[in-house]
Design an enzyme around this catalytic site. Structure first.
Site, mmCIF file in Angstrom:
data_model
loop_
_atom_site.group_PDB
_atom_site.id
_atom_site.type_symbol
_atom_site.label_atom_id
_atom_site.label_comp_id
_atom_site.label_asym_id
_atom_site.label_seq_id
_atom_site.Cartn_x
_atom_site.Cartn_y
_atom_site.Cartn_z
ATOM 1 N N ASP A 189 0.946 -1.277 0.082
ATOM 2 C CA ASP A 189 0.026 -0.033 0.012
ATOM 3 C C ASP A 189 1.099 1.358 0.205
ATOM 4 O O ASP A 189 1.171 1.537 0.865
ATOM 5 C CB ASP A 189 -0.923 0.013 1.210
ATOM 6 C CG ASP A 189 -2.401 -0.844 0.925
ATOM 7 O OD1 ASP A 189 -2.254 -1.540 -0.097
ATOM 8 O OD2 ASP A 189 -2.787 -0.994 1.811
ATOM 9 N N HIS A 321 -10.019 -5.829 8.968
ATOM 10 C CA HIS A 321 -9.532 -6.874 7.982
ATOM 11 C C HIS A 321 -9.402 -8.047 8.875
ATOM 12 O O HIS A 321 -8.480 -9.043 8.409
ATOM 13 C CB HIS A 321 -7.964 -6.245 7.434
ATOM 14 C CG HIS A 321 -8.108 -5.114 6.684
ATOM 15 N ND1 HIS A 321 -9.075 -4.850 5.565
ATOM 16 C CD2 HIS A 321 -7.532 -3.869 6.794
ATOM 17 C CE1 HIS A 321 -8.933 -3.637 5.174
ATOM 18 N NE2 HIS A 321 -7.864 -3.036 5.694
HETATM 19 FE FE LIG Z 1 -4.088 -2.980 2.748
#
Ligand SMILES: [Fe+2]
Length: 473
Positions: A189, A321
């Protein structure tokens, strides 16, 4: 680090040695944070270098398996220009390497000319100067090669994830640059350009200029996250990882990989394996087959420190997540235990968490055994997805804290791993608003392969560890 700093760190590590074998801790620390919005494009942090067609977004990464090469990458905005790197031990730049140029479009965005140039045949432990661009637009940088592959080669890695381009991201970068880290292990990311309308590539360019202050001078070992996928069939963009793959080169061929997305490098005393959370990895896939063979190539007599990078964490007790890394855990955890991986770094969750050495390899969907258990052969799992991007912090952890979780805190920050020799490493996680190296989480790791097993007794100070620590400092 001297005087009080050394004393504070010693006491902190000492307390961790004592407390680290007890139950886990959820930090109650709450910090004042910058707004989670990206720095405006016109900011000085994204300044375009002066001169016509001047190279920008300069970044280097390791270019081979063993650290005697770098890949130098940069972008020229107006025209291709020369794809040459002039380099040398002095600023005479008496050697030259020739690179390649590429570009891409993404919907209505057209990239600049992206250059990648392999500079190889370098000597270890050497400072090299390099120059790219021409005439008044030429720019000069330098980098230092690592020590030769050696089990006792000391080396310092930074670990950064989910960075983005906010003022929190800037704080992370600035704090990292104070640590003496020599190479960044990036856990995915990067720019978060995909958060913009049409995945605006302008934010890839601004990110490249934003991190250049570090990436032009030391290698960043790249890895992808979900924000690099950029699958936009609604825009006619169905080639996944398209901007990333054009912009960020990796030395995957040197480790016999068939994809830039998963590969390995050896650096100083470390063997670093990079895995792709968003590429196929189940049995018989290319990544699975590659990893099976790469583990066999690891030589702990030469590189005792075995480190794995991925984006989505296998062990995560944050609500964000949660369980997303479970499929990769099911595929790879047994190898991590079999080959005694030292450390697994991940990002994705925008918080910090460190596990004890635990495994769940006995889990069996038919017969139970579903709890992770202490396992001396297992790695420590560390989530450091707290670089500071525009999505903000993941501040909700599941309670009670699971037994496998040693420490967790929702703050922005980065980690530093100092490999001292074949047996010991000092690891610390620094939250951003500690202006100096006063780490929020510090652990001394014993190498999984080279260290004789010394089991810390619960709540008992182990004097040998304190003596080791003081000698290392
Ligand atoms: Fe991510």
């Amino acid at each position: 680090m001297r005087g009080w700093g050394l004393l504070v760190l010693s006491l902190h590590v000492l307390s961790c040695l004592v407390s680290g074998v007890a139950s886990g801790r959820t930090s109650s620390y709450v910090r004042t944070e910058f707004p989670s919005t990206d720095i405006p494009l016109e900011s000085e942090w994204f300044a375009i270098p002066k001169g016509y067609n001047a190279p920008q977004q300069v970044h280097i990464t390791q270019g081979d398996y063993d650290g005697k090469a770098v890949i130098v990458s940069w972008v020229t905005p107006e025209e291709p220009g020369p794809s040459e790197v002039f380099y040398g031990k002095e600023k005479l730049y008496d050697q030259k390497a020739e690179g390649t140029t590429t570009n891409y479009t993404f919907y209505d965005y057209k990239s600049g000319y992206i250059h990648h140039c392999l500079v190889d045949g370098l000597e270890y432990n050497t400072k090299y100067y390099y120059k790219i661009g021409s005439g008044n637009s030429a720019r000069e940088f330098w980098f230092e090669t690592p020590p030769a592959i050696d089990p006792d080669a000391s080396y310092t890695f930074g670990i950064i994830g989910d960075l983005g381009q906010t003022f929190n991201s800037l704080s992370t970068l600035q704090h990292y640059e104070k640590t003496g880290g020599q190479t960044v292990l990036f856990v995915g990311d990067l720019s978060y350009a995909d958060r913009y309308e049409h995945n605006d590539g302008i934010r890839w360019d601004s990110w490249g200029r934003f991190v250049e202050h570090s990436t032009a001078y030391q290698p960043w070992i790249w890895n992808t996250g979900n924000h690099e996928i950029e699958y936009r069939p609604d825009l006619g963009e169905t080639s996944v990882f398209k901007p990333y793959l054009h912009r960020y080169m990796t030395p995957y061929l040197a480790s016999k990989s068939s994809s830039p997305m998963w590969y390995a490098v050896r650096r100083a005393s470390a063997h670093i394996i990079v895995l792709s959370s968003y590429s196929p990895f189940v049995k018989y896939t290319p990544q699975w087959l590659w990893l099976k063979n790469e583990f066999k190539r690891v030589d702990r007599e030469k590189t005792p420190w075995l480190i794995v990078l991925m984006h989505s964490p296998m062990y995560n007790s944050n609500e964000a997540h949660y369980m997303e890394g479970e499929s990769m855990r099911a595929a790879f955890e047994k190898w991590f235990v079999k080959y005694k991986v030292d450390l697994v770094f991940a990002g994705h969750v925008h918080a910090y968490e460190r596990s004890y050495r635990i495994s769940n390899v006995n889990y069996n969907i038919t017969s139970g055994n579903r709890y992770p258990v202490p396992d001396k052969s297992a790695p420590v799992y560390i989530t450091v997805g707290d670089g500071g991007n525009q999505e903000g912090l993941a501040s909700r952890f599941y309670n009670p804290q699971p037994d496998y979780s040693a420490f967790r805190e929702a703050s922005y920050g980065h980690s530093v791993l100092q490999l001292k020799n074949r047996t010991h490493a000092i690891y610390q996680w620094n939250r951003n608003d500690d202006g100096n190296p006063v780490p929020a989480d510090t652990v001394m790791f014993h190498n999984q392969y080279c260290t004789r097993r010394r089991r810390l007794k619960k709540n008992h100070l182990h004097l040998e560890d304190l003596e080791d620590l003081i000698s290392l400092l």
